[in-house]
Motif scaffolding. Structure first.
Motif, PDB file in Angstrom:
ATOM      1  N   THR A   1      54.720  43.096  19.845  1.00 31.48           N
ATOM      2  CA  THR A   1      55.995  43.269  19.150  1.00 31.48           C
ATOM      3  C   THR A   1      56.894  44.230  19.910  1.00 31.48           C
ATOM      4  N   ALA A   2      56.328  45.328  20.406  1.00 25.21           N
ATOM      5  CA  ALA A   2      57.115  46.301  21.185  1.00 25.21           C
ATOM      6  C   ALA A   2      57.647  45.654  22.463  1.00 25.21           C
ATOM      7  N   MET A   3      56.829  44.858  23.133  1.00 25.89           N
ATOM      8  CA  MET A   3      57.266  44.175  24.353  1.00 25.89           C
ATOM      9  C   MET A   3      58.377  43.174  24.036  1.00 25.89           C
ATOM     10  N   TYR A   4      58.254  42.506  22.911  1.00 26.06           N
ATOM     11  CA  TYR A   4      59.267  41.546  22.486  1.00 26.06           C
ATOM     12  C   TYR A   4      60.598  42.257  22.234  1.00 26.06           C
ATOM     13  N   VAL A   5      60.552  43.405  21.561  1.00 28.48           N
ATOM     14  CA  VAL A   5      61.764  44.180  21.286  1.00 28.48           C
ATOM     15  C   VAL A   5      62.391  44.669  22.588  1.00 28.48           C
ATOM     16  N   VAL A   6      61.593  45.231  23.475  1.00 30.60           N
ATOM     17  CA  VAL A   6      62.106  45.686  24.778  1.00 30.60           C
ATOM     18  C   VAL A   6      62.747  44.518  25.523  1.00 30.60           C
ATOM     19  N   HIS A   7      62.083  43.385  25.489  1.00 31.68           N
ATOM     20  CA  HIS A   7      62.582  42.208  26.195  1.00 31.68           C
ATOM     21  C   HIS A   7      63.955  41.784  25.658  1.00 31.68           C
TER      22      HIS A   7
ATOM     23  N   LEU B   1      62.356  45.897  33.552  1.00 28.86           N
ATOM     24  CA  LEU B   1      61.773  45.886  32.209  1.00 28.86           C
ATOM     25  C   LEU B   1      61.560  44.465  31.690  1.00 28.86           C
ATOM     26  N   LEU B   2      62.445  43.553  32.046  1.00 29.54           N
ATOM     27  CA  LEU B   2      62.245  42.162  31.650  1.00 29.54           C
ATOM     28  C   LEU B   2      61.053  41.543  32.378  1.00 29.54           C
ATOM     29  N   LEU B   3      60.876  41.904  33.636  1.00 27.45           N
ATOM     30  CA  LEU B   3      59.711  41.420  34.380  1.00 27.45           C
ATOM     31  C   LEU B   3      58.418  41.914  33.719  1.00 27.45           C
ATOM     32  N   LEU B   4      58.383  43.209  33.399  1.00 32.04           N
ATOM     33  CA  LEU B   4      57.175  43.783  32.808  1.00 32.04           C
ATOM     34  C   LEU B   4      56.910  43.253  31.400  1.00 32.04           C
ATOM     35  N   SER B   5      57.944  43.284  30.555  1.00 32.21           N
ATOM     36  CA  SER B   5      57.740  42.833  29.176  1.00 32.21           C
ATOM     37  C   SER B   5      57.522  41.318  29.118  1.00 32.21           C
ATOM     38  N   GLY B   6      58.270  40.575  29.917  1.00 30.98           N
ATOM     39  CA  GLY B   6      58.087  39.122  29.953  1.00 30.98           C
ATOM     40  C   GLY B   6      56.730  38.736  30.516  1.00 30.98           C
ATOM     41  N   GLY B   7      56.295  39.460  31.536  1.00 32.99           N
ATOM     42  CA  GLY B   7      54.965  39.202  32.091  1.00 32.99           C
ATOM     43  C   GLY B   7      53.875  39.446  31.066  1.00 32.99           C
ATOM     44  N   HIS B   8      54.026  40.541  30.310  1.00 30.60           N
ATOM     45  CA  HIS B   8      53.052  40.828  29.251  1.00 30.60           C
ATOM     46  C   HIS B   8      53.048  39.719  28.207  1.00 30.60           C
ATOM     47  N   LEU B   9      54.245  39.336  27.755  1.00 28.91           N
ATOM     48  CA  LEU B   9      54.338  38.302  26.721  1.00 28.91           C
ATOM     49  C   LEU B   9      53.811  36.963  27.211  1.00 28.91           C
ATOM     50  N   ALA B  10      54.129  36.600  28.445  1.00 29.45           N
ATOM     51  CA  ALA B  10      53.630  35.339  28.991  1.00 29.45           C
ATOM     52  C   ALA B  10      52.106  35.356  29.069  1.00 29.45           C
TER      53      ALA B  10
ATOM     54  N   MET C   1      50.820  38.728  15.707  1.00 33.60           N
ATOM     55  CA  MET C   1      51.272  39.392  16.923  1.00 33.60           C
ATOM     56  C   MET C   1      50.913  40.874  16.803  1.00 33.60           C
ATOM     57  N   SER C   2      50.359  41.439  17.864  1.00 34.79           N
ATOM     58  CA  SER C   2      49.947  42.844  17.850  1.00 34.79           C
ATOM     59  C   SER C   2      51.163  43.763  17.948  1.00 34.79           C
ATOM     60  N   LEU C   3      50.942  45.039  17.688  1.00 38.57           N
ATOM     61  CA  LEU C   3      52.013  46.032  17.781  1.00 38.57           C
ATOM     62  C   LEU C   3      52.553  46.115  19.207  1.00 38.57           C
ATOM     63  N   VAL C   4      51.672  46.033  20.203  1.00 39.62           N
ATOM     64  CA  VAL C   4      52.100  46.065  21.605  1.00 39.62           C
ATOM     65  C   VAL C   4      52.945  44.835  21.929  1.00 39.62           C
TER      66      VAL C   4
END
Length: 149
Positions: free
Chosen positions: A6-12, A61-70, A1-4
């Motif tokens: 991981t950051a999105m996962y933490v924010v989520h 923030l969940l929409l953005l981070s979840g969208g990135h992760l998905a 998993m990339s640093l980005v």
């Protein structure tokens, strides 16, 4: 998993916990205190404002981070053809429901406190916020199931 990622996962996870906790606390502590007349309209209004702020910020923030992760972790076939994918799709549906329930409940509180009322708006908001609490718990269970796979 990339640093980005991981950051999105933490924010989520942080904002999912914050949002769920705020909704649960409002249902467990704030609404009963308002129903008992232990809060003044100004205090309830301030708490309602905080609920709206946390809910809207977390929702975004969940929409953005979840969208990135998905986008980073799933394909369309895996979202609609695997257990993990079904859990993610369920999470999105529950996210929409939670957003709507909190908005309606908070709106009922804000409308009443604008008229310097406490008990009546709390009674009107209670079913929506109890429903939101149930959905918040379902979201946390969904996330736990997702992490367990």
């Amino acid at each position: 998993m990339s640093l980005v990622d991981t950051a999105m996962y933490v924010v989520h996870l942080v904002f999912a916990g914050l949002w769920s906790g705020t909704v649960l606390f409002t249902s467990y502590a704030v609404i009963p205190a308002a129903l008992n007349g232990d809060l003044r309209a100004g205090s309830l209004s301030a708490m309602t404002g905080k609920l709206k702020t946390v809910s809207r910020a977390s929702s975004l923030l969940l929409l953005l981070s979840g969208g990135h992760l998905a986008g980073a972790l799933y394909t369309v076939p895996s979202l609609f053809g695997s257990t993990r994918g079904y859990l993610v799709v369920t999470m999105v549906a529950l996210w929409f429901v939670l957003t709507g329930l909190v908005e309606v409940g908070a709106s009922k509180l804000a409308d009443g406190t604008a008229q310097q009322k406490v008990r009546e708006p709390a009674a009107q908001a209670r079913p929506f916020l109890l429903g939101a609490s149930a959905v918040a718990l379902l979201l946390l269970v969904d996330a736990g199931l997702l992490l367990g796979l």
